[in-house]
Design a protein around this motif. Structure first.
Motif, PDB file in Angstrom:
ATOM      1  N   GLY A  40       0.684  -1.189   0.064  1.00  0.00           N
ATOM      2  CA  GLY A  40       0.286   0.066   0.003  1.00  0.00           C
ATOM      3  C   GLY A  40       0.898   1.189  -0.141  1.00  0.00           C
ATOM      4  N   GLU A  41       0.125   2.452  -0.031  1.00  0.00           N
ATOM      5  CA  GLU A  41       1.132   3.627  -0.169  1.00  0.00           C
ATOM      6  C   GLU A  41       1.840   3.756   1.191  1.00  0.00           C
ATOM      7  OE1 GLU A  41      -1.626   7.311  -0.168  1.00  0.00           O
ATOM      8  OE2 GLU A  41      -2.667   5.897  -1.154  1.00  0.00           O
ATOM      9  N   SER A  42       2.854   4.478   1.130  1.00  0.00           N
ATOM     10  CA  SER A  42       3.846   4.633   2.224  1.00  0.00           C
ATOM     11  C   SER A  42       3.235   5.563   3.392  1.00  0.00           C
ATOM     12  CB  SER A  42       5.181   5.240   1.791  1.00  0.00           C
ATOM     13  OG  SER A  42       5.051   6.370   1.329  1.00  0.00           O
ATOM     14  N   GLY A  43       3.410   5.393   4.435  1.00  0.00           N
ATOM     15  CA  GLY A  43       2.884   6.062   5.617  1.00  0.00           C
ATOM     16  C   GLY A  43       1.531   5.696   6.169  1.00  0.00           C
ATOM     17  N   LEU A  44       0.911   4.578   5.531  1.00  0.00           N
ATOM     18  CA  LEU A  44      -0.365   4.112   5.998  1.00  0.00           C
ATOM     19  C   LEU A  44      -0.254   3.193   7.407  1.00  0.00           C
ATOM     20  CD1 LEU A  44      -2.392   3.299   2.661  1.00  0.00           C
ATOM     21  CD2 LEU A  44      -2.571   5.279   4.240  1.00  0.00           C
ATOM     22  N   GLY A  45       0.985   2.897   7.436  1.00  0.00           N
ATOM     23  CA  GLY A  45       1.227   1.965   8.972  1.00  0.00           C
ATOM     24  C   GLY A  45       1.252   0.694   8.724  1.00  0.00           C
ATOM     25  N   LYS A  46       1.953   0.484   7.557  1.00  0.00           N
ATOM     26  CA  LYS A  46       2.062  -0.968   7.362  1.00  0.00           C
ATOM     27  C   LYS A  46       3.041  -1.808   8.100  1.00  0.00           C
ATOM     28  CE  LYS A  46       3.469  -0.178   2.935  1.00  0.00           C
ATOM     29  NZ  LYS A  46       3.124   1.170   2.971  1.00  0.00           N
ATOM     30  N   SER A  47       4.370  -1.081   8.404  1.00  0.00           N
ATOM     31  CA  SER A  47       5.230  -1.515   9.265  1.00  0.00           C
ATOM     32  C   SER A  47       4.662  -1.631  10.636  1.00  0.00           C
ATOM     33  CB  SER A  47       6.545  -0.844   9.300  1.00  0.00           C
ATOM     34  OG  SER A  47       7.082  -0.587   7.779  1.00  0.00           O
ATOM     35  N   THR A  48       3.990  -0.548  11.033  1.00  0.00           N
ATOM     36  CA  THR A  48       3.433  -0.696  12.451  1.00  0.00           C
ATOM     37  C   THR A  48       2.756  -1.693  12.670  1.00  0.00           C
ATOM     38  OG1 THR A  48       3.617   1.916  12.212  1.00  0.00           O
ATOM     39  CG2 THR A  48       2.637   0.996  14.196  1.00  0.00           C
ATOM     40  N   LEU A  49       1.698  -1.811  11.631  1.00  0.00           N
ATOM     41  CA  LEU A  49       0.776  -2.905  11.922  1.00  0.00           C
ATOM     42  C   LEU A  49       1.514  -4.419  11.841  1.00  0.00           C
ATOM     43  CD1 LEU A  49      -2.505  -3.297  11.942  1.00  0.00           C
ATOM     44  CD2 LEU A  49      -2.055  -4.682   9.920  1.00  0.00           C
ATOM     45  N   LYS A  70      11.621   1.719  13.252  1.00  0.00           N
ATOM     46  CA  LYS A  70      10.470   1.412  12.790  1.00  0.00           C
ATOM     47  C   LYS A  70       9.750   2.402  11.849  1.00  0.00           C
ATOM     48  CE  LYS A  70       9.187  -1.316  16.544  1.00  0.00           C
ATOM     49  NZ  LYS A  70       8.902  -1.214  17.887  1.00  0.00           N
ATOM     50  N   ILE A  71       9.962   3.574  12.394  1.00  0.00           N
ATOM     51  CA  ILE A  71       9.368   4.643  11.458  1.00  0.00           C
ATOM     52  C   ILE A  71      10.179   4.987  10.313  1.00  0.00           C
ATOM     53  CG2 ILE A  71       8.610   7.277  11.777  1.00  0.00           C
ATOM     54  CD1 ILE A  71       8.090   6.703  14.691  1.00  0.00           C
ATOM     55  N   LYS A  72      11.318   4.402  10.231  1.00  0.00           N
ATOM     56  CA  LYS A  72      12.058   4.683   8.867  1.00  0.00           C
ATOM     57  C   LYS A  72      11.248   3.925   7.668  1.00  0.00           C
ATOM     58  CE  LYS A  72      15.811   2.564   8.866  1.00  0.00           C
ATOM     59  NZ  LYS A  72      17.144   1.896   9.087  1.00  0.00           N
ATOM     60  N   GLN A  73      11.284   4.755   6.592  1.00  0.00           N
ATOM     61  CA  GLN A  73      10.469   4.307   5.414  1.00  0.00           C
ATOM     62  C   GLN A  73      10.983   2.795   4.954  1.00  0.00           C
ATOM     63  OE1 GLN A  73       9.818   6.591   2.078  1.00  0.00           O
ATOM     64  NE2 GLN A  73       8.053   8.042   3.301  1.00  0.00           N
ATOM     65  N   THR A  74      10.440   1.813   4.560  1.00  0.00           N
ATOM     66  CA  THR A  74      10.653   0.910   3.765  1.00  0.00           C
ATOM     67  C   THR A  74      10.977   1.162   2.512  1.00  0.00           C
ATOM     68  OG1 THR A  74       8.942  -0.020   5.139  1.00  0.00           O
ATOM     69  CG2 THR A  74      10.112  -1.517   3.560  1.00  0.00           C
ATOM     70  N   VAL A  75      12.367   0.892   2.088  1.00  0.00           N
ATOM     71  CA  VAL A  75      12.473   1.362   0.673  1.00  0.00           C
ATOM     72  C   VAL A  75      12.899   0.226  -0.474  1.00  0.00           C
ATOM     73  CG1 VAL A  75      13.526   3.536   1.290  1.00  0.00           C
ATOM     74  CG2 VAL A  75      14.874   1.544   1.402  1.00  0.00           C
ATOM     75  N   ALA A 178      -6.542   1.454   6.326  1.00  0.00           N
ATOM     76  CA  ALA A 178      -5.587   1.754   7.407  1.00  0.00           C
ATOM     77  C   ALA A 178      -6.067   2.860   8.359  1.00  0.00           C
ATOM     78  CB  ALA A 178      -4.333   2.168   6.520  1.00  0.00           C
ATOM     79  N   LYS A 179      -5.222   2.899   9.507  1.00  0.00           N
ATOM     80  CA  LYS A 179      -5.399   3.989  10.508  1.00  0.00           C
ATOM     81  C   LYS A 179      -6.851   4.464  10.592  1.00  0.00           C
ATOM     82  CE  LYS A 179      -1.160   6.462   9.132  1.00  0.00           C
ATOM     83  NZ  LYS A 179      -0.378   7.457   9.205  1.00  0.00           N
ATOM     84  N   ALA A 180      -7.454   3.155  10.945  1.00  0.00           N
ATOM     85  CA  ALA A 180      -9.134   3.532  11.390  1.00  0.00           C
ATOM     86  C   ALA A 180      -9.296   4.628  12.144  1.00  0.00           C
ATOM     87  CB  ALA A 180      -9.753   2.464  11.573  1.00  0.00           C
TER      88      ALA A 180
HETATM   89  N1  LIG Z   1      -3.151   7.543  13.518  1.00  0.00           N
HETATM   90  C1  LIG Z   1      -2.444   6.482  13.168  1.00  0.00           C
HETATM   91  N2  LIG Z   1      -1.262   6.506  13.184  1.00  0.00           N
HETATM   92  C2  LIG Z   1      -0.645   5.310  12.537  1.00  0.00           C
HETATM   93  C3  LIG Z   1      -1.187   4.200  12.558  1.00  0.00           C
HETATM   94  N3  LIG Z   1      -0.189   3.038  12.277  1.00  0.00           N
HETATM   95  C4  LIG Z   1       0.790   4.056  12.215  1.00  0.00           C
HETATM   96  N4  LIG Z   1       0.723   5.194  12.272  1.00  0.00           N
HETATM   97  C5  LIG Z   1       1.830   6.095  12.227  1.00  0.00           C
HETATM   98  O1  LIG Z   1       1.980   6.444  10.727  1.00  0.00           O
HETATM   99  C6  LIG Z   1       3.275   6.622  10.439  1.00  0.00           C
HETATM  100  C7  LIG Z   1       3.783   5.638   9.313  1.00  0.00           C
HETATM  101  O2  LIG Z   1       3.702   4.406   9.852  1.00  0.00           O
HETATM  102  P1  LIG Z   1       4.550   3.106   9.224  1.00  0.00           P
HETATM  103  O3  LIG Z   1       4.254   2.036   9.890  1.00  0.00           O
HETATM  104  O4  LIG Z   1       5.843   3.664   9.081  1.00  0.00           O
HETATM  105  O5  LIG Z   1       3.829   3.244   7.686  1.00  0.00           O
HETATM  106  P2  LIG Z   1       4.445   2.492   6.247  1.00  0.00           P
HETATM  107  O6  LIG Z   1       5.025   3.575   5.475  1.00  0.00           O
HETATM  108  O7  LIG Z   1       3.150   1.963   5.668  1.00  0.00           O
HETATM  109  O8  LIG Z   1       5.024   1.302   6.766  1.00  0.00           O
HETATM  110  C8  LIG Z   1       4.190   6.728  11.810  1.00  0.00           C
HETATM  111  O9  LIG Z   1       4.174   7.677  12.273  1.00  0.00           O
HETATM  112  C9  LIG Z   1       3.034   5.698  12.814  1.00  0.00           C
HETATM  113  O10 LIG Z   1       3.139   5.818  13.991  1.00  0.00           O
HETATM  114  C10 LIG Z   1      -2.402   3.900  12.849  1.00  0.00           C
HETATM  115  O11 LIG Z   1      -3.244   3.153  12.918  1.00  0.00           O
HETATM  116  N5  LIG Z   1      -3.159   5.370  13.214  1.00  0.00           N
END
Ligand SMILES: Nc1nc2c(ncn2[C@@H]2O[C@H](COP(=O)(O)OP(=O)(O)O)[C@@H](O)[C@H]2O)c(=O)[nH]1
Ligand SMILES: [Mg+2]
Length: 365
Positions: A40-49, A70-75, A178-180
């Motif tokens: 999915g798009e970057s920043g949607l919380g994939k790595s966090t999930l 963890k917050i570092k972008q996946t490249v 994402a990010k419900a």
């Molecule tokens: N509000 C909100 N922020 C989130 C959620 N999951 C991740 N984030 C934040 O979104 C940013 C990007 O998350 P990341 O996991 O790196 O996204 P990725 O690029 O899809 O892997 C980080 O600052 C996370 O803390 C969520 O469910 N809700």
């Protein structure tokens, strides 16, 4: 019925050893090999999930990834494998994190490496299967793909549709919103409906959650029903543990309160994890019987998308599959020529059709 989805006694417990007996009995001996991909798009919380789902859960004492990391972008495509054991049941879990796409201009190119990765694993399996050491093949095929949908859009974007259509005959797609926590309950419901309508409209085949056998117990059947109903799962990820009224929960802190990742009232996180665990074997079977067979059929037909792919039907069998496997194989070979011609026609139609659809789609924006 929400208590079906909580496991308060062990919050850090994945629970795949807890499957109903009939589901996991077969796999106990050899263990599970499972690969999950997140896209999915970057920043949607994939790595966090992913971290919320497994890694920190699996290794509560082994927090090797710092929050900053963890917050570092996946490249690049990043596959990490962990071997875990719960109550004598082994799981070799590979999580494939992919670079976010959607932010570069030439976005279609962004997902080419992802498709290539899926194909490469099939190719490797095919090679291994026709090799001498067939007994010890490691299965690295992608069994499931979580596709992350932007919560701030009003549904699927053209790129989401293009991507899903490009991979839906190769992998089990499980769409997630994402990010419900950035949406109200009402907005979540509206977005879910819109996404399902679009999936239908654009003929995207997502992973169809199986129906339960009628001989399963009532709770399990109810659980299956609720899981189906939750698609596309609205999820929240967080890697911070917050204390709420003396309870430690994984959540996100807001001025108005805390959203709890593992609270079924707050999001579908637990449902998503339950889905993955209870249907792990089905996801593997569909990968083998539908997606891998599509790959093989295409190889037989000369590669390059010549074969008409099959999709999974409600009864867990590839659609249009009749008769025994042998007979089917012969038919496939004989029909290869015919199908090549059909496919050419199909491709031509599809191009016209998708051009029309795309222009209709952008017209609605
Ligand atoms: N509000 C909100 N922020 C989130 C959620 N999951 C991740 N984030 C934040 O979104 C940013 C990007 O998350 P990341 O996991 O790196 O996204 P990725 O690029 O899809 O892997 C980080 O600052 C996370 O803390 C969520 O469910 N809700
Ligand atoms: Mg990432």
């Amino acid at each position: 019925m929400d208590e079906l989805f909580t496991c308060p006694e062990q919050p850090g417990y994945v629970g795949f050893a807890n499957l109903p007996n009939q589901v996991h009995r077969k796999s106990v001996k050899k263990g599970f090999e499972f690969t999950l991909m997140v896209v999915g798009e970057s920043g949607l919380g994939k790595s966090t999930l992913v971290n919320s789902l497994f890694l920190t859960d699996l290794y509560p004492e082994r927090q090797i990834h710092s929050a900053a990391e963890k917050i570092k972008q996946t490249v690049k495509i990043d596959a990490s494998t962990v071997e875990i054991e719960e109550r004598g049941v082994k799981l070799r879990l590979t999580v494939v994190d992919t670079p976010g796409f959607g932010d570069s201009l030439n976005s279609v190119d962004c997902f080419k490496p992802i498709i290539q990765y899926v194909d490469d694993q099939f190719e490797r399996y095919l090679q291994d299967e026709s090799g001498l050491n067939r007994r010890h093949i490691i299965d690295n095929r992608v069994h499931c793909c979580f596709y992350f949908i932007n919560p701030s859009g009003h549904g699927l974007r053209p790129l989401d549709i293009t991507f899903m259509r490009a991979v839906h005959h190769k992998v089990n797609i499980v769409p997630v919103i994402a990010k419900a926590d950035t949406l109200t309950k009402h907005e979540v419901q509206r977005l879910k409906k819109r996404v399902l309508d679009q999936i239908d409209e654009y003929g995207i085949s997502i992973y169809p959650l199986p129906d339960c056998d009628s001989d399963e117990d009532e709770d399990y059947r109810e659980q299956c029903r609720q899981l189906k109903e939750a698609v596309p799962f609205a999820v929240i990820g967080a890697n911070t543990v917050i204390e709420v009224k003396g309870r430690k929960v994984r959540g996100r802190m807001y001025p108005w309160g805390v959203v709890e990742v593992e609270n079924p009232e707050h999001c579908d996180f637990i449902k998503l994890r339950t889905m993955l665990i209870t249907h792990m074997q089905d996801l593997q079977e569909v990968t083998q019987e539908v997606h891998y067979e599509n790959f093989r059929a295409d190889k037989l037909a000369g590669g390059g998308g010549q074969a008409v792919p099959k999709k999974v039907s409600k009864n867990r069998r590839p659609e249009s599959m009749v008769g025994g496997d042998e007979k089917e194989k012969q038919l496939q070979e004989k029909d290869a020529e015919l199908r090549r011609m059909q496919e050419m026609e199909h491709q031509a139609n599809k191009m016209v059709e998708s051009k029309q659809k795309m222009s209709r789609f952008s017209a609605t924006y």
